[in-house]
Design an enzyme around this catalytic site. Structure first.
Site, short mmCIF file in Angstrom:
data_model
loop_
_atom_site.label_atom_id
_atom_site.label_comp_id
_atom_site.label_asym_id
_atom_site.label_seq_id
_atom_site.Cartn_x
_atom_site.Cartn_y
_atom_site.Cartn_z
N ILE A 192 40.44 38.64 45.84
CA ILE A 192 41.74 39.16 45.42
C ILE A 192 41.57 40.09 44.22
O ILE A 192 41.00 39.69 43.19
CB ILE A 192 42.72 38.04 45.05
CG1 ILE A 192 42.81 37.01 46.18
CG2 ILE A 192 44.09 38.59 44.75
CD1 ILE A 192 43.72 35.84 45.87
N ASP A 193 42.05 41.30 44.35
CA ASP A 193 42.12 42.20 43.22
C ASP A 193 43.15 41.67 42.23
O ASP A 193 44.16 41.09 42.63
CB ASP A 193 42.53 43.60 43.71
CG ASP A 193 42.80 44.55 42.56
OD1 ASP A 193 41.89 44.76 41.75
OD2 ASP A 193 43.94 45.05 42.47
N LYS A 194 42.89 41.84 40.93
CA LYS A 194 43.80 41.28 39.92
C LYS A 194 45.07 42.11 39.76
O LYS A 194 46.18 41.65 40.04
CB LYS A 194 43.09 41.16 38.56
CG LYS A 194 44.00 40.62 37.44
CD LYS A 194 43.25 40.43 36.15
CE LYS A 194 42.97 41.74 35.44
NZ LYS A 194 44.19 42.39 34.91
N THR A 195 44.91 43.36 39.34
CA THR A 195 46.06 44.18 38.98
C THR A 195 46.87 44.57 40.21
O THR A 195 46.36 45.17 41.15
CB THR A 195 45.61 45.46 38.24
OG1 THR A 195 44.83 45.08 37.12
CG2 THR A 195 46.80 46.27 37.78
#
Length: 724
Positions: free
Chosen positions: A410-413
């Protein structure tokens, strides 16, 4: 046979003089032609590629219903005459010399008119050397009908042992007529089910209003057809109306129900500057919006296109059914021939009659329509159901693979967080005015599209700051930006950028570390060799994220957070969300490498992201999941798009995948078991022990019932619980 054709990416059949609409097969989407027709592989009627809201009743369904209701009474009379030998009151009629002729007169229109489409498709399948379900139907019906016609027109050709006690040759007009009627019934039920599976698309298409209210420059309001709206139009949306196109609120405010598009039942508050989506329902407020996307560019139109294409796509599991079908039909014909020969040689008198019944019964009961429907029906229903829940499946392969995923990157931003960073701290070094720091920062960020740059610009606009005029602007991926100001170099970015520029950070290192520990992203600002200070930006975690992650972990997924942010900041966010595996300070080019590294270790990886920099990783993952609030590039690279843009959609997507694949396996088992049991019984396996020989009519009923069972099982996906 089927496999070689299915391996082709697309088969376009030209039809001179046909209408310009492109048609395709719902079971074999690589078949495309201009104008209507039937599929050269399976014989099914082709349907338009592009769906419309005002589609009306399927013409093929109307035609099949008409043939069915005309065939039913005729076939029933033939059946009564054929079975009346042992019925008191009918025996006298059934045993008359004219009874076979009467059966011939009534069954002929049933076979040659009601069953004409099946006979044509059967002949076409032989001509094209693509044997299918209609090959078996045509062979079985034709064998029973032609034998019976020969029996009444040329009885002298038949041996004496075929005559009954009244001297008549046995005829099987009732078998051919009833088989046609039962096949028609199966086709009607199948077409009705296919219409219901398209209900999700038609419901989406009907979301768009037919009329828009254009506000002219002089303030007047004109009602125009929706198709006449243009980008830049100012459109008024009244209380209770549907938003006509995608755009931005220019004046007014309201709450909008976007549930049909996002699956989220709570209305969303919209004020000036907020984006609105065509097809969503306005609440009690009124507002004027400026159109930004119209026609095929709107989110609603893109969803319809995506869902329509996905419903026709093939899951990898479909290859199993296609491979079986490739040899199944020739195998059935061989079994029917062997059954005929076996009964002819070893069967009791009348041997020819028993041999014919066995062969026809095998051909009818082995019709592979249930096998062909097993996967496409489930895919069509599941994709439509997903669209209603805000989960857009681009293709069936992504839906199948989602079930097998064991690792979610999962990408954070913008994925775990809101994607709208806000400046939380501005700290200038002693002797440096905050206005100077902000002026340099705003001047550098004027040309940047990064979310952090937007946060700096938003913050600076609320302070009396004059942006510095910079030249020679350069953006350095994963580090920050550089430019020149009055002949001096200026820079804004992370620690790596400053280190590469030989900027000493020791004077503010402790404060920077403290801010990172609170979950903020720290950017340093420098002019020449002098550090001016830092700006801390924090991106709030989405309120839905913690619960969604718990649901994903509960389903057995390993969660990996991937971010280009500083490791200290990333680990702080990860602790808040109970994420154990963190990949921080990752450049965009490295995201795809991390996904491939996990795959090399045996993981089945899904990647969720929303930015342009996530596109390579989304394409590399076994399943790419894009946030609907993200960039077009990310959405184009993904197999699944979450319209609402939060992780609860992944929980729904995983539940949908599991339900769909479980449903497909159930359908395949139903189809395989049906044929495994039915064919030996039809060939006469029970006769030596029980003295039972299956009737062709019962075989036709069983064949139709198998298709109905598969269709009914697939339609259960419309009500299965997949909500988070």
């Amino acid at each position: 046979m089927f496999g070689s054709l299915l391996a082709m990416p697309s088969i376009l059949i030209s039809k001179p003089g046909a209408p310009g609409t492109i048609y395709t097969c719902p079971m074999h989407p690589q078949i495309r032609q201009v104008g209507p027709g039937s599929c050269p592989i399976c014989g099914m009627t082709l349907e338009p590629v592009d769906p419309t809201a005002d589609i009306g009743t399927n013409p093929e369904l109307v035609d099949m219903r008409c043939r069915f209701w005309i065939g039913v009474p005729l076939a029933l009379v033939v059946l009564v005459l054929a079975m009346g030998h042992d019925i008191r009151g009918l025996a006298a009629i059934a045993n008359t010399s004219w009874s076979p002729w009467f059966q011939f007169a009534l069954s002929t229109p049933v076979v040659l008119w009601c069953g004409w489409p099946f006979l044509v498709r059967g002949v076409e399948s032989v001509r094209r050397r693509q044997l299918n379900m209609f090959t078996l139907i045509a062979l079985g019906v034709a064998a029973a009908y032609i034998y019976s016609v020969a029996a009444i027109l040329a009885p002298q050709l038949f041996p004496a042992d075929l005559r009954d006690m009244h001297g008549h040759i046995g005829v099987y007009f009732e078998a051919s007529a009833v088989i046609i009627v039962l096949v028609l019934l199966g086709q009607v039920l199948e077409l009705q089910a296919r219409e219901r599976t398209g209900g999700a698309i038609r419901a989406l298409l009907k979301l768009a209003p037919k009329i828009a209210h254009r506000v002219t420059d002089n303030g007047k309001e004109l009602d125009i057809p929706l198709e006449d709206s243009r980008v830049g139009d100012r459109l008024r949306v009244r209380p209770g109306e549907r938003v006509p196109v995608d755009g931005v609120v220019e004046s007014g405010a309201s709450s909008i129900d976007e549930s049909m598009l996002t699956g989220e039942s709570m209305p969303v508050e919209k004020a000036v500057g907020a984006r609105v989506v065509g097809g969503s329902v306005n609440g009690t407020g009124a507002f004027v919006m400026r159109a930004e996307k119209i026609g095929k560019d709107t989110l609603l139109a893109q969803i319809v296109t995506l869902v329509s294409a996905a419903q026709r796509s093939q899951a990898p599991i479909q290859r199993l059914a296609d491979q079986v079908a490739g040899w199944f039909v020739p195998g059935v014909i061989a079994v029917a021939a062997l059954a005929f020969m076996g009964w002819l040689v070893w069967g009791p008198a009348p041997a020819v009659a028993h041999a014919l019944i066995a062969a026809v019964t095998v051909l009818i009961i082995a019709c592979p329509c249930a096998l062909g429907l097993a996967t496409p029906m489930s895919i069509m229903v599941a994709v439509g159901r997903g669209a209603q829940e805000g989960v857009l499946v681009k293709n069936a392969a992504a839906l199948e693979r989602m079930e097998k995923v064991d690792t979610l990157v999962i990408d954070k931003t913008g994925t775990l967080t809101e994607g709208r960073p806000q400046v939380t701290d501005v700290r200038a070094l002693p002797g440096i005015a905050q206005e100077v720091l902000l002026g340099v920062a705003q001047g550098l960020e004027q040309s940047s599209e990064h979310p952090l740059a937007q946060a700096v610009r938003t913050y600076s606009s609320g302070h009396p700051v004059t942006p510095a005029v910079v030249t020679d602007f350069v953006s350095i991926t994963g580090e920050g930006v550089r430019a020149r100001l009055g002949g001096e170099p200026v820079a804004l970015g992370n620690q790596k950028l400053m280190t590469n520029a030989s900027i000493d950070l020791s004077a503010i290192a402790v404060e920077a570390d403290q801010l990172r520990g609170e979950g903020a992203t720290v950017m340093f600002v420098a002019r020449g060799a002098t550090l001016l200070g830092l700006i801390a930006v924090a991106d709030p975690i989405k309120t839905s994220t913690p619960a969604a992650l718990e649901g994903l972990r509960a389903s057995g997924l390993k969660i990996v957070m991937l971010t280009g942010d500083n490791r200290r900041t990333a680990e702080t966010i990860a602790r808040k969300l109970n994420i154990k595996d963190v990949e921080a300070e990752v450049l965009p080019a490295q995201k795809g490498e991390i996904v491939r590294r996990l795959q090399a270790g045996g993981a089945v990886v899904a990647m969720a992201g929303d930015g342009v920099n996530d596109a390579p990783a989304l394409a590399s993952a076994d399943v790419g999941i894009a946030m609907g609030t993200g960039t077009d590039v990310a959405i184009a690279s993904a197999g699944i798009t979450l319209v609402k843009g939060d992780l609860t959609g992944i929980v729904r997507a995983r539940a949908l995948s599991r339900a769909a694949m479980r449903n497909i396996r159930q359908n395949l088992v139903l189809a395989f078991v049906y044929n495994a049991i039915g064919i030996p019984i039809a060939a006469g396996a029970l006769y030596p022990v029980f003295g039972l020989l299956l009737s062709p009519m019962i075989a036709a009923a069983a064949m139709s019932l198998s298709s109905v069972s598969v269709i009914g099982n697939a339609l259960r996906l419309r009500i299965v619980k997949i909500s988070a």
